[in-house]
Design a protein around this motif. Structure first.
Motif, mmCIF file in Angstrom:
data_model
loop_
_atom_site.group_PDB
_atom_site.id
_atom_site.type_symbol
_atom_site.label_atom_id
_atom_site.label_comp_id
_atom_site.label_asym_id
_atom_site.label_seq_id
_atom_site.Cartn_x
_atom_site.Cartn_y
_atom_site.Cartn_z
ATOM 1 N N LYS A 6 33.949 7.187 29.262
ATOM 2 C CA LYS A 6 33.096 8.363 29.436
ATOM 3 C C LYS A 6 33.256 8.965 30.830
ATOM 4 C CE LYS A 6 29.416 7.089 26.180
ATOM 5 N NZ LYS A 6 27.988 6.709 26.056
ATOM 6 N N LYS A 140 33.101 24.488 25.666
ATOM 7 C CA LYS A 140 32.787 23.290 26.429
ATOM 8 C C LYS A 140 33.028 23.531 27.908
ATOM 9 C CE LYS A 140 33.845 18.329 26.555
ATOM 10 N NZ LYS A 140 34.739 17.255 26.045
ATOM 11 N N SER A 239 31.764 14.541 33.964
ATOM 12 C CA SER A 239 32.317 13.761 32.857
ATOM 13 C C SER A 239 31.399 13.720 31.640
ATOM 14 C CB SER A 239 32.574 12.332 33.331
ATOM 15 O OG SER A 239 31.344 11.637 33.503
ATOM 16 N N GLU A 240 31.912 13.087 30.585
ATOM 17 C CA GLU A 240 31.141 12.921 29.353
ATOM 18 C C GLU A 240 29.991 11.940 29.519
ATOM 19 O OE1 GLU A 240 31.236 14.489 26.238
ATOM 20 O OE2 GLU A 240 32.298 15.849 27.580
ATOM 21 N N SER A 243 26.690 13.791 29.108
ATOM 22 C CA SER A 243 26.748 14.716 27.964
ATOM 23 C C SER A 243 25.382 15.244 27.529
ATOM 24 C CB SER A 243 27.431 14.018 26.775
ATOM 25 O OG SER A 243 26.743 12.826 26.431
#
Length: 259
Positions: A6, A140, A239-240, A243
């Motif tokens: 992630k 995104k 970063s994810e 999220s």
């Protein structure tokens, strides 16, 4: 997906304004270390090129330099076009460029007020709007605005009304964009640093004096922050791993705003 996965920025493309030195350089370095290609946007090409070469050598990522003024619509559009042409996409934007001009409210020149607002707030909006359109097209993206604890509190004993107001504006801009652009898959957050020791301020902190003593006495941790102490939060927000994080204001100030 593991936490490590992630946090990875492999194959990402990240734009960092004011990325040649100081906090911008440190955050660009962190993103590069995690695998992101970098676009450094700065008015000082010589410093930007030196940083770019350093990041290429150290992390093996592609690093481009674009000399541009974040207050110029033409320049900002060129940043987007050149980045998309080189990399095909834009995953992360860090709006770090900023200036400060201190003066008492009753004495501040209107042109100085406008200069601070133009770079610190208008430039952040212009970069976000222009790059945000590409992120909307992609579906995104992550925008990380660098505000300041000065957007949350009023600094003392120095008078810096324009800086404080501009950074408060960045915080409101961040929340507004986060709400508007969440349906497009775009996250917008802001990091609010406290007093930081950079190449530009190191001598100031080393020499000390009443002003430094006052600042540090009001900081629970009793010291200024170092540029690398923004790296973790920058990677997290890019970063994810973040999220489900948008519209957030992340104070990194040694506890200053806790008192």
């Amino acid at each position: 997906m593991s936490v490590k996965d992630k946090m990875s920025l492999d194959q990402y493309t990240s734009i960092v304004t004011g990325g040649a030195v100081g906090l911008g350089k440190s955050m660009a370095s962190a993103l590069a270390e995690m695998g992101s290609n970098i676009v450094i946007v700065d008015l000082n090409r010589n410093h930007a090129e030196a940083t770019a070469q350093e990041l290429r050598s150290q992390y093996g990522v592609q690093v481009d330099v674009i000399e541009a003024n974040v207050c110029s619509a033409d320049d900002v559009l060129r940043v987007r076009e050149e980045t998309v042409r080189s990399f095909g996409r834009i995953d992360v934007l860090i709006n770090n460029a900023g200036i400060v001009k201190n003066a008492k409210a009753e004495d501040m020149l209107y042109q100085d007020w406008l200069d601070v607002m133009n770079v610190n707030l208008n430039g952040v909006f212009l970069m976000s709007q222009t790059i945000g359109k590409e992120m909307i097209r992609q579906g995104k993206g992550s925008i990380i605005n660098i505000s300041s604890m000065s957007g949350i509190i009023v600094n003392t004993p120095q008078c810096q009304i324009a800086y404080n107001v501009s950074k408060a504006g960045v915080i409101s801009l961040t929340k507004t964009l986060a709400a508007e652009w969440a349906p497009y898959g775009i996250r917008v957050n802001t990091i609010a640093p406290g007093y930081m020791k950079t190449e530009l301020t190191e001598k100031f902190f080393r020499e000390g004096g009443q002003l430094i003593d006052r600042w540090m006495s009001m900081t629970p941790m009793g010291r200024p922050g170092m540029p690398d102490e923004l790296q973790g939060i920058a990677v997290y927000l890019a970063s994810e791993a973040s999220s489900y994080t948008t519209g957030g204001v992340f104070s990194v100030d040694g506890g200053y705003t806790a008192w």
